[in-house]
Structures are given as C-alpha cells and as structure tokens.
Design a protein around this motif. Sequence first.
Motif, mmCIF file in Angstrom:
data_model
loop_
_atom_site.group_PDB
_atom_site.id
_atom_site.type_symbol
_atom_site.label_atom_id
_atom_site.label_comp_id
_atom_site.label_asym_id
_atom_site.label_seq_id
_atom_site.Cartn_x
_atom_site.Cartn_y
_atom_site.Cartn_z
ATOM 1 N N THR A 98 0.843 -1.188 0.000
ATOM 2 C CA THR A 98 0.000 0.000 0.000
ATOM 3 C C THR A 98 0.881 1.243 0.000
ATOM 4 N N THR A 116 4.646 4.046 -3.535
ATOM 5 C CA THR A 116 4.560 2.779 -2.805
ATOM 6 C C THR A 116 5.880 2.394 -2.141
ATOM 7 N N ALA A 247 -0.183 -3.952 2.878
ATOM 8 C CA ALA A 247 -1.548 -3.440 3.004
ATOM 9 C C ALA A 247 -2.329 -4.098 4.127
ATOM 10 N N GLN A 252 -0.334 0.070 10.633
ATOM 11 C CA GLN A 252 -0.127 1.026 9.554
ATOM 12 C C GLN A 252 0.574 2.303 10.027
#
Length: 325
Positions: A98, A116, A247, A252
Amino acid sequence: MKYLALATGLFAATAAVADTPVLTVYTYDSFVSDWGPGPAVEKAFEETCGCDLQLVGAGDGAALLGRLKLEGARSEADIVLGLDSNLTAAALETGLFTEHEVEADYDLPIDWADSTFVPYDWGYFAFVQNADLDGPADFKALADSDLKIVIQDPRSSTPGLGLLMWVKAAYGDEAPAIWAGLADNIVTVTKGWSEAYGLFLEGEADMVLSYTTSPAYHLIAEEDASKSAAAFAEGHYMQIEVAGKIASSDQQELADKFLSFMVSDAFQSIIPTTNWMYPAVVPAAGLPEGFETLIQPEKSLILPAAEAQPVRDVALAEWLEALSK
C-alpha cells in the motif's frame, strides 16, 4: 505479602510487554547479521517508537518477494525491506503493498517518484578483485580471460538479478553470446551475496559479483586497501534498494513511522559503514572518509521499473540456457 508483591510485579511487567506494539520487517539475511545495519537500526528506532522492532531475515533480496507471494495477505510482515527497482513492478502486481506517506529530498542519481516504495540506499554492481590483479576492462575481456568468478543466482539474489540486467542493458541482443563466453569463467552460482563474497575471500575465485562500494569495507573496517572494484567500459548497472508497507498490516501508523525514520539521519548514517552502500539521503555529516577512493562509473545503466520486469524474464531465460550447455 512478598509473594503477592512479586505476583503483582510480574503481572504488571507482562501487561506492559503485551501493550508494546510489534513491528515486523522482513529483510535479507545480511541486513540482520551482527555486522549489518540491523542491530543499530533496531536500537535507534526502538528509542523513538515505544515499540518492539523485529527484523526477520528471509534469505537474500530476491527471495523476499517469493516468500511474500507464498504467504500473501496472511503474512506477518508489516514492512518488506530489501527489494530493488528491478523487482518493484512485480511486487506492485501482487496487490500486497500500500502507499506510504514519506516525503524526502533524495540524493539519488535519478529522480524518484514512487508512492509505494521508499528508497533507503543505492549503489553500482561491480566485480571485486584483489587490487594487484590486472583485471578485465569489460565483459568481453572477462569472457576471453582465464579468470574465475563467483556470481549469485538471480532467482534468489538481487545482485544476481542485477548482473542479468547489467549484461542485458549493456549488450541487448548480444547478451546470450556474452553469457556463453562467461560460462567457463563461473566457478559457482551461490544462493546469496554472503556465500559468494566469502568464497572470494577464501581464494576460491579471482573476482566476485558485488558493488563498487565493497572495497570501502576493507579500507574502513579492516584498514586494508588490497581490494578494488573493476571499472567496466560498458558502464555499471545501478541498484536502488527500497522498502514498502504491507496493506494487510495492523500496524499502519507504526509502519509509516518506520518508513519516515528510514530516510532520517539516524538511519541513513548507519548505512554507509554497515550495508556498505550509498545512503539515499546523505547524512548531515556526509559520507565516511574512504568513500572518495571508490571508482565512479563513467556510464550509469538502469532500466525503469516498468521496463525491468519483461526484460528480466527474457534475461533469465538467456542466462539459464547459456549455463545449461
């Protein structure tokens, strides 16, 4: 009461460990070795993140993508560090990565705009030799010589893949003939860089596929000027190493923090004298003394990521055919 206090203390310690977020980074084996960047990177990042950074060695660079494809969205990796620009298009096609949120002023020989993958170092592939060797000045001279070389497998190693791209970028349709000429110079093909370089240092070959920056290790870490990189007239193929965020990661925010840390002085100052490559962002203190002695290719070779993938498939087939004869 002593037992109660001990039990309470153990419970609190266990709870604290349980509350510590874990960031798992897949990378190549030499990165996590005692002499690689891993230990220093882990220490520096954990001082700022309040987390447990777990660096997991997963073979050589090209093997990282294979492992990730096998694990898919079930992978425990939050970040993969150690792919390069020859592999980013194939990595993107997996759908497992991601976009990042990193902004940096890169000190790369080419412009970098990739939403990316984040670059963390770069260098040029080269054959390393003893400095007193009257080595070849190009691939054709190497093929015509009796010199013995050790290279790495392009299916598992990014230097091995880089060599295929180097020959292909330099010679195009002549590449199969170059490989046919080189076949009897090759002592062995190793799975990764560490094994190949070790064989060279043990005297099993005259030259080993590595980087123009490799002699800096011997010069700086060992005070040994006996190694050099052969300058090839065709030019040298450039490698840019990158990291990307998975991803499916449940970390994250922490992953973004690591990628931002990766282009900071704290990380980049570790790279030159542990990974023995050029940093993607030159630290404020500059490059270590000794880097100015390294050869500077007169011509840089690199294929854009989108072009590298189809060329890689053709080059691999040509290499396999030449070495099977």
